[in-house]
Design a protein around this motif. Structure first.
Motif, PDB file in Angstrom:
ATOM      1  N   ASP A   9      26.528 -28.002  19.980  1.00  0.00           N
ATOM      2  CA  ASP A   9      27.947 -27.992  19.629  1.00  0.00           C
ATOM      3  C   ASP A   9      28.182 -28.280  18.151  1.00  0.00           C
ATOM      4  OD1 ASP A   9      28.960 -27.419  22.184  1.00  0.00           O
ATOM      5  OD2 ASP A   9      28.774 -29.521  22.793  1.00  0.00           O
ATOM      6  N   ASN A  10      27.091 -28.328  17.369  1.00  0.00           N
ATOM      7  CA  ASN A  10      27.201 -28.648  15.935  1.00  0.00           C
ATOM      8  C   ASN A  10      27.958 -29.952  15.705  1.00  0.00           C
ATOM      9  OD1 ASN A  10      27.415 -25.251  15.770  1.00  0.00           O
ATOM     10  ND2 ASN A  10      25.884 -26.290  14.523  1.00  0.00           N
ATOM     11  N   LYS A  11      27.669 -30.944  16.539  1.00  0.00           N
ATOM     12  CA  LYS A  11      28.372 -32.222  16.457  1.00  0.00           C
ATOM     13  C   LYS A  11      27.429 -33.352  16.086  1.00  0.00           C
ATOM     14  CE  LYS A  11      32.022 -31.168  19.829  1.00  0.00           C
ATOM     15  NZ  LYS A  11      32.636 -31.552  21.123  1.00  0.00           N
ATOM     16  N   VAL A  12      27.968 -34.326  15.358  1.00  0.00           N
ATOM     17  CA  VAL A  12      27.245 -35.547  15.064  1.00  0.00           C
ATOM     18  C   VAL A  12      28.195 -36.721  15.272  1.00  0.00           C
ATOM     19  CG1 VAL A  12      27.775 -35.433  12.584  1.00  0.00           C
ATOM     20  CG2 VAL A  12      25.839 -36.798  13.368  1.00  0.00           C
ATOM     21  N   GLU A  13      27.694 -37.750  15.935  1.00  0.00           N
ATOM     22  CA  GLU A  13      28.417 -39.003  16.076  1.00  0.00           C
ATOM     23  C   GLU A  13      27.465 -40.117  15.652  1.00  0.00           C
ATOM     24  OE1 GLU A  13      30.002 -39.452  19.989  1.00  0.00           O
ATOM     25  OE2 GLU A  13      31.181 -37.600  19.903  1.00  0.00           O
ATOM     26  N   GLY A  14      28.013 -41.294  15.444  1.00  0.00           N
ATOM     27  CA  GLY A  14      27.128 -42.376  15.052  1.00  0.00           C
ATOM     28  C   GLY A  14      27.861 -43.633  14.665  1.00  0.00           C
ATOM     29  N   THR A  15      27.114 -44.531  14.043  1.00  0.00           N
ATOM     30  CA  THR A  15      27.658 -45.813  13.597  1.00  0.00           C
ATOM     31  C   THR A  15      27.191 -46.065  12.171  1.00  0.00           C
ATOM     32  OG1 THR A  15      25.733 -47.011  14.475  1.00  0.00           O
ATOM     33  CG2 THR A  15      27.648 -46.751  15.943  1.00  0.00           C
TER      34      THR A  15
END
Length: 272
Positions: free
Chosen positions: A196-202
């Motif tokens: 999905d060409n997504k990045v999440e993080g902290t």
């Protein structure tokens, strides 16, 4: 040697958020994207080309062979040798015997037997620049063949296949980081989903959410928003800026290295 390891391997809603100040707009797909996609379908793992335009090119299938194409002479085909470690930068040498198979003529319309000879290919994790396009690539490649030395740049065109997953920050600009130095008492992380060409993080304080474009060993992160928790965390702004300035990556032994302007920015380790 992580480069040899890499070659072997080839055989929920966020709380209220603020919009991050993007340092650069997302890049368009690489000019080579369509060509690389076609090469991947034929089993090619690594491609290289001369720094001087139209001098030479190379395709490597690490399970089969090396195809070296100097544009002024015959194409050389060699069976894939066992990679040998070289130098202090985790580079590899492919010392291949040419002539056990067939060699294509310069016109590429016919093939002819060739007298046995040797071709040495050096792949080093040092960034190299394409003089024609100005684009930087993750590897420097040198080839000794036909009685001369060729120099250029290279890319692992299947590298992005290994980006998916959760990555934990290990070093930043050459300094090892520790959980205790962050307000959350947790190391920053990136969760990458290329489907999905997504990045999440902290960040060690806030959560982030954004987009990622990756092909071969080229990458572009765009942070769209972060949570708005107030923390005494001067690291966060520098980290987000460095993430969005990264354009290249290398992966080996479950370690991801991001580079900006050809220089190391951060390393992250793959979560179990």
């Amino acid at each position: 040697m992580w480069l040899i390891s890499l070659i072997s391997c080839n055989r929920s809603a966020l709380p209220s958020t603020k919009t991050a100040d993007a340092k650069k707009a997302p890049v368009a797909p690489l000019p080579e994207a369509a060509q690389w996609r076609a090469k991947r379908q034929t089993g090619i793992d690594f491609v290289a080309a001369g720094i001087t335009p139209s001098e030479w090119s190379m395709d490597i299938d690490f399970s089969r062979q090396i195809l070296f194409k100097p544009y002024s002479s015959a194409t050389l085909v060699a069976e894939m040798p066992k990679p040998q470690p070289i130098g202090k930068r985790s580079g590899v040498l492919l010392d291949a015997r040419v002539g056990g198979g067939l060699v294509a003529t310069a016109s590429r319309r016919s093939y002819a037997a060739n007298r046995p000879s040797r071709m040495k290919v050096y792949i080093e994790p040092t960034a190299a620049r394409d003089n024609l396009t100005g684009r930087t690539y993750a590897y420097t490649v040198r080839v000794d063949a036909n009685g001369r030395r060729y120099q250029g740049y290279g890319s692992f065109i299947k590298g992005s296949d290994r980006l998916d997953g959760t990555w934990t920050l290990e070093t930043f600009k050459g300094q090892r980081v520790r959980a205790g130095q962050f307000p959350s008492n947790e190391l920053p992380q990136l969760m990458i989903d290329l489907s999905d060409n997504k990045v999440e993080g902290t960040t060690g304080c806030n959560k982030l959410k954004g987009e990622i474009i990756a092909d071969g060993d080229h990458v572009q992160f765009t942070v769209k928003n972060t949570t708005n928790k107030k923390c005494a965390n001067p690291f966060e702004e520098t980290y987000l800026e460095a993430l969005q300035q990264s354009t290249l990556f290398r992966i080996g032994k479950d370690r991801l290295t991001l580079l900006a302007n050809g220089q190391y920015v951060m390393t992250l380790t793959k979560a179990p």
